[in-house]
Design a protein around this motif. Structure first.
Motif, short mmCIF file in Angstrom:
data_model
loop_
_atom_site.label_atom_id
_atom_site.label_comp_id
_atom_site.label_asym_id
_atom_site.label_seq_id
_atom_site.Cartn_x
_atom_site.Cartn_y
_atom_site.Cartn_z
N GLU A 226 19.44 12.05 31.52
CA GLU A 226 19.85 12.15 33.00
C GLU A 226 19.53 11.08 33.84
O GLU A 226 19.75 10.70 34.76
N TYR A 227 18.20 10.57 33.35
CA TYR A 227 17.82 9.41 34.11
C TYR A 227 18.71 8.01 34.27
O TYR A 227 18.79 7.42 35.02
N LYS A 229 22.20 8.57 33.83
CA LYS A 229 23.33 8.86 34.83
C LYS A 229 22.94 8.78 36.08
O LYS A 229 23.76 8.37 36.87
N LEU A 230 21.71 8.97 36.32
CA LEU A 230 21.12 8.83 38.11
C LEU A 230 21.26 7.50 38.18
O LEU A 230 21.77 6.99 39.53
N ALA A 231 20.77 6.44 37.35
CA ALA A 231 20.81 5.20 37.65
C ALA A 231 22.25 4.57 37.76
O ALA A 231 22.35 3.86 38.69
N ARG A 232 23.02 5.09 36.87
CA ARG A 232 24.34 4.52 37.31
C ARG A 232 25.03 5.06 38.40
O ARG A 232 25.81 4.37 39.24
N ALA A 233 24.69 6.49 38.94
CA ALA A 233 25.23 6.88 40.21
C ALA A 233 24.70 6.07 41.37
O ALA A 233 25.34 5.69 42.39
N TYR A 234 23.73 5.52 41.29
CA TYR A 234 22.80 4.50 42.39
C TYR A 234 23.52 3.25 42.09
O TYR A 234 23.10 2.16 43.00
N HIS A 245 15.83 1.02 31.01
CA HIS A 245 15.74 2.63 31.03
C HIS A 245 16.16 3.14 29.83
O HIS A 245 15.54 4.15 29.34
#
Length: 332
Positions: A226-227, A229-234, A245
């Motif tokens: 999930e971390y 995916k969150l980094a890619r979203a940002y 990561h």
């Protein structure tokens, strides 16, 4: 708990393990059928009086528990005993042979890490691509093929057929170039690499295949976290995601395998030393077993066990260094 205190604590914990190894090894060596004195005198005419004198000289006429306590008493004082067959201190024999084995094992690990980690990362990024399929085939071949067979095939191809690389007479980097007649340190280290390349690959292939499989699996798992995916979203760059990561988290199992597989590499070096005619610790260990040289068997076993314990402690410390969530035995 600080680093120094934690390291001391882990080393103290290892003392019972080393004592257990010493008891088991001493019992197995001394209960093995055969007479070391008669083996030592093989080919010579000796009467019973000579045999009894030699047994008394080396303490072989004492009960096994007394011999063990005598040996451990000397070991605590730094005395590893005297070799029956070579008529030399065990510590001196080990010191003369441990260098080639360490050179072989460490170079094999360097080869394994330098190849497995990049290949595992690329295979994870290109999951189910042709490169990934090839890497899995290579890993399967590496973990299922004996190291000595790989060594023999390398000799037949690169030494016998092609004549590119030597198959024996390891060149030691700690000896001077003049010893081998080399023209300066440049040629000396070039020859060190040439002579080390084949045994290094033969011994390191199993480690490389194991580490590559674990690296690929862990990187795939990390990239699906999930971390990430969150980094890619940002909008974090993919290179940064891989390096900061995914990669760091994926290395924890690698550290464990590297530390625990040290004993496997040391054991595999015995056969590799025979295949490539290397006078290392593994070959000395084999000769000591054949000759029932109890003191030498014990000395080599204790050295290998100590190296393994140190490897485990270093693994634990590296764990805490890479993963901040892991502490040196501190309670919450």
């Amino acid at each position: 708990m600080g680093l120094l205190r934690y390291t001391t604590y882990r080393l103290i914990q290892a003392i019972p393990v080393l004592i257990g190894v010493s008891i088991l090894t001493f019992a197995l060596a001394n209960l093995t059928p055969g007479d070391p004195v008669r083996l030592m005198l093989q080919g010579q005419e000796a009467d019973q009086e000579t045999i009894e004198r030699l047994e008394a000289q080396y303490g072989l006429d004492q009960p096994i528990h007394e011999r063990y306590l005598t040996y451990m008493g000397g070991l605590v004082q730094g005395d590893m005993g005297h070799s029956f067959h070579r008529n030399a201190p065990v510590s001196e024999l080990i010191a003369n042979r441990i260098g080639p084995t360490l050179l072989l094992v460490l170079s094999a690990y360097v080869f394994a890490l330098a190849t497995s980690i990049p290949l595992g990362i690329i295979a994870a990024k290109r999951r189910n691509d042709p490169f990934d399929h090839v890497s899995r085939i290579v890993a399967l071949f590496g973990v299922s093929t004996p190291s000595f067979w790989i060594g023999i095939m390398l000799i037949l191809i690169f030494a016998v057929q092609l004549g590119w690389l030597p198959s024996s007479d390891l060149v030691y980097p700690w000896w001077s170039p003049e010893t081998y007649g080399h023209d300066g340190y440049g040629e000396h280290f070039y020859q060190v690499i040439r002579h080390l390349l084949l045994p290094m690959i033969a011994l390191g292939t199993l480690q490389m295949a194991t580490l590559m499989r674990v690296e690929r699996t862990q990187m795939i798992e990390s990239l699906q976290g999930e971390y990430v995916k969150l980094a890619r979203a940002y909008g974090v760059p993919e290179r940064t995601i891989m390096r900061k990561h995914a990669f760091q988290v994926a290395q924890l199992p690698i550290i464990t395998i590297v530390g625990l597989n040290l004993s496997t590499a040391l054991g595999g070096s015995v056969l590799i030393e025979f295949v490539f005619d290397i006078n290392g610790l593994g070959r000395l260990f084999y000769e000591a077993i054949i000759q029932l040289d109890y003191q030498l068997i014990m000395g080599i076993t204790m050295i290998i066990a100590t190296m393994f314990v140190i490897g485990v402690v270093i693994t634990d410390i590296a764990y805490a260094y890479i993963d901040p969530r892991v502490t040196y035995g501190e309670s919450e």
